[in-house]
Scaffold this active site. Structure first.
Site, short mmCIF file in Angstrom:
data_model
loop_
_atom_site.label_atom_id
_atom_site.label_comp_id
_atom_site.label_asym_id
_atom_site.label_seq_id
_atom_site.Cartn_x
_atom_site.Cartn_y
_atom_site.Cartn_z
N GLY A 48 2.64 0.93 8.09
CA GLY A 48 3.88 1.38 7.10
C GLY A 48 5.22 1.48 7.75
O GLY A 48 5.34 1.97 7.53
N GLY A 172 -0.01 -3.57 7.00
CA GLY A 172 -1.41 -2.65 7.04
C GLY A 172 -2.08 -2.37 5.95
O GLY A 172 -3.54 -2.63 5.58
N GLU A 192 5.82 -13.30 1.69
CA GLU A 192 5.99 -12.33 2.71
C GLU A 192 6.55 -13.15 4.15
O GLU A 192 6.75 -14.46 3.68
CB GLU A 192 4.07 -11.90 3.16
CG GLU A 192 4.45 -11.99 4.92
CD GLU A 192 4.70 -10.87 5.39
OE1 GLU A 192 4.48 -9.38 4.64
OE2 GLU A 192 6.15 -10.81 6.00
N ASN A 238 11.43 -14.64 1.09
CA ASN A 238 11.83 -13.22 0.66
C ASN A 238 11.81 -12.53 -0.35
O ASN A 238 11.51 -13.34 -1.41
CB ASN A 238 13.35 -12.94 1.28
CG ASN A 238 14.28 -11.57 0.89
OD1 ASN A 238 13.72 -11.87 0.07
ND2 ASN A 238 14.73 -11.00 1.99
N GLN A 259 4.26 -4.50 -2.13
CA GLN A 259 4.61 -4.08 -0.93
C GLN A 259 4.67 -3.75 -0.06
O GLN A 259 4.49 -4.11 1.14
CB GLN A 259 2.80 -3.36 -1.13
CG GLN A 259 2.04 -2.36 -1.54
CD GLN A 259 0.98 -2.12 -1.53
OE1 GLN A 259 0.74 -1.79 -0.25
NE2 GLN A 259 0.28 -1.72 -2.49
N THR A 260 6.32 -4.58 0.11
CA THR A 260 7.37 -4.31 1.08
C THR A 260 6.73 -2.54 1.73
O THR A 260 7.31 -2.52 0.49
CB THR A 260 8.61 -5.29 1.44
OG1 THR A 260 8.75 -4.58 -0.22
CG2 THR A 260 8.32 -6.14 0.07
N ALA A 262 8.92 -0.76 2.01
CA ALA A 262 11.18 -0.06 1.58
C ALA A 262 11.00 1.22 1.61
O ALA A 262 12.69 1.08 0.99
CB ALA A 262 10.80 -0.69 -0.32
N TYR A 318 3.94 -0.11 -6.20
CA TYR A 318 3.41 0.11 -5.76
C TYR A 318 2.70 1.40 -4.27
O TYR A 318 2.50 1.01 -3.05
CB TYR A 318 2.73 -1.36 -5.37
CG TYR A 318 0.88 -0.72 -5.36
CD1 TYR A 318 0.69 -0.05 -5.10
CD2 TYR A 318 -0.02 -2.37 -5.89
CE1 TYR A 318 -1.12 0.43 -5.25
CE2 TYR A 318 -1.10 -2.33 -5.55
CZ TYR A 318 -1.61 -1.19 -5.38
OH TYR A 318 -3.52 -0.99 -5.80
N CYS A 406 -14.66 5.11 0.59
CA CYS A 406 -15.39 4.66 -0.82
C CYS A 406 -14.55 6.08 -1.34
O CYS A 406 -14.90 6.86 -1.03
CB CYS A 406 -16.78 5.08 -0.93
SG CYS A 406 -17.97 4.63 -1.95
#
Ligand code: NAD
EC number: 4.2.1.49
Length: 549
Positions: A48, A172, A192, A238, A259-260, A262, A318, A406
């Site tokens: 992260g 991650g 990515e 990019n 889900q960069t 950001a 996200y 779970c």
């Protein structure tokens, strides 16, 4: 530092600490920094963006030393990754309490936080990084899987077969996306910028293939979608550039997200036209220029996402605060598309479902499979769980300490602690098991752009719930309780809490687990009932949860 080159958790039954509680915490800390688990263990970065498990290498060594000598009735205090003191408390109380990245609200900006961090006074703890509960991508896999399943259910007759999902970021957390799409039958194109990250995801089968051009990605994706063949394509590039390229070409994927990292413009997001080396240089030499470029790119990125939505794609944020960043940078319509929690996961929170995880301290994958079998037989009426367990048994292999995550409901969480503790006591499992969770739950994270976005009663920014959660877990016998700021969506945008308990087979552990594992789902339900959600209100009656009002 020698320890980091070789760091991995001890395994087996032999203790190097004075109790299984402290041994478990030491193993979890070391596991989160295992180079197979952490994103950049040389910098102590777990995941992260810059989410760390300890302030610096020296403090990491001190924490491990302190844990080794901590008596079973003492409590060690961690202040943003630095051990500051231990006090004699009680055996029933936590062995470690920790507070990370906290700053007084008026000062809670990235600029001030970075100034304090640069002076060595604090640390960015993300969520499960500072609470030592990170288990690699698997930790977020089920939440991502549930989100994609919900998208499939709502828009595509329950399957992503033949559908193309465009997203970005193979870090991650982000690398759970391609597998979650293929597990639902779909085709993922994941953009990515870092080739090394792609290499890592190819190695563990989260992605099937890497391509270097949009043409190649589209050709493969269209072909796979046509034949309803699941496929995960990593596209080196990019994200903002690729999304805008697709808009220009008139291509509209079925689902679009991102889900960069950001949430952190300076360390987590690469501006358009900037290479990774240039990014390192600019960050160090001209941080303000870097943030200016990143802000510009993020506006074009979010505009492209909105344009996909206008063309009919299912689009959602996200959990990386990309809309918040674009809005801060001056783009008024940044919140045109919803966040994944308010849209897809909140109904599960209202039922008291949440992300529970358990980690085999033995290091033996057999322990996890044995627990899987018990779940499949005892919770066999819960098709959602059984489908999940069968999927991951088939698709996931372990690295670091074997673990399982779970989503369980109130009753199931109440039962799982006792089940596991009994299996440890009877010798069925090779060693004790740590039970913990993500911070991303209804009552454990207050984040107006994520977990608490668009709450029914407008209580998005009310942050009492995660604090109450942490305090209550402390009273109920958790082994570690942590309170944190800024995870997921960044500094100024969230307050959250973590909890870890240990099933060591003892009667005391059983008593603790019986109390503890009701707290997270119970507060989840109460928080949502308090906000007016009818399902949560029904759950209070169904489970007989004690509520004064
Ligand atoms: P990470 O830092 O490990 O990975 C981010 C990835 O994005 C990196 O691989 C980086 O190279 C890539 N990247 C950055 N800018 C890019 C660009 N412009 N184009 C293409 N790639 C780019 O972060 P992570 O752990 O994967 O988390 C991702 C984000 O999700 C973070 O903001 C995190 O806070 C948030 N998050 C989401 C959830 C969730 O449940 N959805 C949970 C926790 C955190």
């Amino acid at each position: 530092m020698a320890i980091l080159k070789t760091i991995s958790s001890p395994i087996g039954r032999e203790l190097s600490c004075k109790s299984w509680e402290t041994e478990a915490l030491m193993r979890l800390l070391m596991n989160s920094l295992d180079p197979r688990v952490a994103e950049n263990n040389q910098e102590l970065i777990v995941y992260g963006g810059t989410g760390k498990a300890a302030r610096n290498k020296e403090m990491l060594e001190v924490i491990i030393k302190e844990l080794k000598q901590l008596e079973p009735d003492w409590t060690l205090m961690i202040q943003s990754g630095k051990p500051v003191a231990s006090f004699r408390t009680f055996p029933f109380f936590p062995r470690v309490i920790s507070s990370s990245s906290m700053v007084v609200p008026k000062w809670a900006t990235w600029k001030e936080f970075s100034r304090l961090e640069d002076k060595g006074l604090t640390m960015y703890g993300q969520a499960t990084a500072a609470s030592w509960a990170y288990i690699g991508v698997q930790g977020v896999l089920q939440a991502t899987f549930e989100t994609m399943s919900e998208v499939a259910k709502r828009y595509f007759n329950g399957t992503l077969k033949g559908k193309i999902v465009l997203t970005s970021g193979l870090g991650g957390m982000g690398s759970a996306q391609p597998l979650s799409v293929t597990m639902n039958g779909g085709v993922a194109i994941v953009v990515e910028i870092d080739e090394k990250k792609i290499g890592r995801r190819l190695l563990n089968n989260y992605c099937d293939i890497m391509v270097h051009t949009v043409d190649e990605a589209l050709e493969l994706a269209n072909e796979a979608a046509l034949h309803e063949r699941p496929m995960a394509i990593a596209l080196l590039g990019n994200a903002a550039d690729v999304y805008n390229d697709l808009i220009t070409r008139g291509v509209t994927p079925d689902v679009v997200t991102d889900q960069t990292a950001a949430h952190d413009l300076l360390h987590g997001y690469i501006p358009s036209g900037v290479t990774l080396d240039q990014a390192d240089f600019l960050r160090n030499k001209k941080p303000e220029k870097y943030v200016e470029l990143a802000s510009k790119t993020i506006i074009s990125h979010v505009k492209a996402m909105s344009a996909f939505q206008e063309r009919g794609a299912v689009v959602f944020d996200y959990g990386n605060n990309i809309r918040g960043q674009a809005s801060k940078a001056g783009y008024q319509e940044a919140f045109a598309f919803p966040g994944f929690i308010s849209e897809y996961l909140r109904p599960l929170y209202c039922e008291g479902r949440g992300p529970c995880r358990w980690i085999a301290l033995s290091g033996d994958p057999g322990d996890i499979y044995k627990i899987d079998e018990v779940i499949l037989s005892k919770f066999n009426s819960d098709e959602r769980i059984c489908r999940w367990i069968r999927y991951v048994q088939d698709k996931i292999y372990f690295y670091g300490l074997p673990a399982r995550t779970c989503w369980l409901d109130y009753k199931e969480r109440e039962q799982i602690g006792e089940i596991i503790n009994h299996m440890v006591a009877s010798g069925e499992l090779a060693a004790p098991v740590a039970i913990t969770r993500d911070h991303s739950e209804g009552s454990t994270m207050a984040a107006p752009n994520r977990e608490t976005e668009w709450m029914m009663d407008g209580s998005d920014a009310v942050a009492d719930w995660p604090i109450l959660n942490g305090l209550l877990n402390t009273c109920a016998g958790a082994t570690m309780v942590s309170i944190q700021h800024g995870g997921g969506v960044g500094i100024g945008n969230s307050i959250h809490s973590g909890m870890t308990a240990v099933a060591d087979g003892s009667i005391e552990a059983n008593e603790k687990l019986k109390r503890l594992l009701k707290i997270d789902p119970g507060l989840n339900i109460i928080r949502h009932a308090d906000a007016g959600y009818p399902t949560a209100k029904k759950m209070i009656e169904k489970y007989g949860i004690n509520k004064p009002l």
